[in-house]
Design a protein around this motif. Structure first.
Motif, mmCIF file in Angstrom:
data_model
loop_
_atom_site.group_PDB
_atom_site.id
_atom_site.type_symbol
_atom_site.label_atom_id
_atom_site.label_comp_id
_atom_site.label_asym_id
_atom_site.label_seq_id
_atom_site.Cartn_x
_atom_site.Cartn_y
_atom_site.Cartn_z
ATOM 1 N N UNK A 54 0.829 -1.206 0.000
ATOM 2 C CA UNK A 54 0.000 0.000 0.000
ATOM 3 C C UNK A 54 0.861 1.253 0.000
ATOM 4 N N UNK A 55 1.976 1.199 0.705
ATOM 5 C CA UNK A 55 2.922 2.311 0.725
ATOM 6 C C UNK A 55 3.457 2.582 -0.691
ATOM 7 N N UNK A 56 3.768 1.500 -1.416
ATOM 8 C CA UNK A 56 4.252 1.633 -2.789
ATOM 9 C C UNK A 56 3.189 2.262 -3.680
ATOM 10 N N UNK A 57 1.927 1.853 -3.488
ATOM 11 C CA UNK A 57 0.843 2.428 -4.278
ATOM 12 C C UNK A 57 0.729 3.928 -4.033
ATOM 13 N N UNK A 58 0.864 4.339 -2.764
ATOM 14 C CA UNK A 58 0.812 5.764 -2.444
ATOM 15 C C UNK A 58 1.950 6.537 -3.090
ATOM 16 N N UNK A 59 3.130 5.929 -3.082
ATOM 17 C CA UNK A 59 4.277 6.571 -3.730
ATOM 18 C C UNK A 59 4.036 6.734 -5.229
#
Length: 309
Positions: A54-59
């Motif tokens: 999810x962190x990667x998606x936000x980035x």
């Protein structure tokens, strides 16, 4: 393959300051060179892989180009909801790297095996699925995946895999590579089973059976043009993969083939049997259990060849 990946992601990060690398608490020393050139673009997210995805998606939503790296079942099966909802649904340019795929970590038991990842990820819209055969293809697939600007999954082996390509091949996502030419039997390998496919081909050649070997590194999208040519030319076509027979490359080809019948070739799918291995052992031991040795593959295809010839 993982060393080749580490070298290539380091080179790419030096060229593109949008690239960020997220790791699920593994490969920290592996990425020492990366951290030297991009210390503020490396994130050890710990054993919280779902959060990492999810962190990667936000980035990615913020314009960055995240590459997410961990052992295959932990970055795919454990994160399937986040991959589906956060990455694939939004068609975000997140590159998922699964290392130690298939039976590579068989000595660590069932938690570290990945026989379902291709099946899971290929059904997601917008997702590209790539299975490099060696370190050369690993480098090329990473560079090509980042250029896509859409989600992609790259399925790596572990380390010390034989080098298949003596020279850098022309590499394009969705286009297979003919590694060895022939005209009677065609072996379509993907991922770290391609070296075994080449050894199988050598055995057939000893019996005067002309054998072609193809690296079908992209499972999704399939190279339908090449498949059409193969099934119209060869007597037997065999898919070979270190993944379950349910949902992997063989299933992809079968789904395509059913729309094209009748064809000249007989299809044989070779992969992991639909069974658990309740023992721990090295990759070679696990391959033997699933009938993925050179000898077992030669025997299976040869029986069908004798019926067809």
């Amino acid at each position: 393959m993982r060393n080749a990946f580490a070298a290539e992601i380091t080179a790419l990060a030096s060229e593109d300051n949008r690239i960020v690398l997220l790791s699920g608490d593994i490969g920290n020393r592996l990425f020492d060179d990366y951290k030297k050139i991009a210390p503020d673009r490396f994130f050890n997210c710990g054993v919280a892989e779902a959060n990492m995805m999810s962190m990667a998606a936000g980035m990615a939503l913020c314009g960055m180009r995240p590459v997410v790296y961990s052992i295959t079942p932990f970055v795919t099966t454990r994160c399937i909801e986040q991959i589906k909802t956060d990455v694939s649904y939004h068609n975000l340019p997140v590159i998922i790297i699964g290392t130690g795929s298939g039976l590579s970590y068989a000595e660590l038991g069932a938690t570290h095996l990945s026989f379902e990842d291709i099946a899971f990820l290929r059904v997601l819209p917008n997702m590209t699925v790539i299975c490099p055969a060696d370190s050369c293809e690993a480098r090329l697939s990473l560079r090509a995946a980042i250029a896509l600007n859409t989600p992609a999954y790259i399925r790596l082996g572990k380390k010390n895999e034989p080098l298949v390509h003596k020279q850098i091949p022309a590499f394009e996502i969705g286009k297979g590579i003919i590694v060895r030419s022939g005209d009677t039997v065609c072996l379509i390998g993907t991922g770290n089973m391609l070296p075994i496919a080449l050894r199988v081909a050598e055995e057939f050649e000893k019996n005067n059976i002309s054998t072609q070997v193809v690296s079908l590194h992209t499972v999704k999208p399939l190279d339908k043009k090449m498949l059409s040519e193969i099934f119209s030319k060869f007597l037997i076509v065999a898919t070979i993969e270190e993944h379950s027979l349910c949902g992997g490359l063989g299933s992809c080809v079968s789904e395509w083939l059913i729309q094209k019948m009748p064809v000249k070739a007989r299809l044989v799918n070779i992969g992991m049997s639909d069974s658990y291995l309740y023992e721990a052992g090295r990759q070679e031991y696990a391959r033997s259990h699933h009938g993925l040795t050179k000898e077992a593959i030669v025997d299976k295809i040869m029986k069908i060849y004798r019926q067809k010839a």
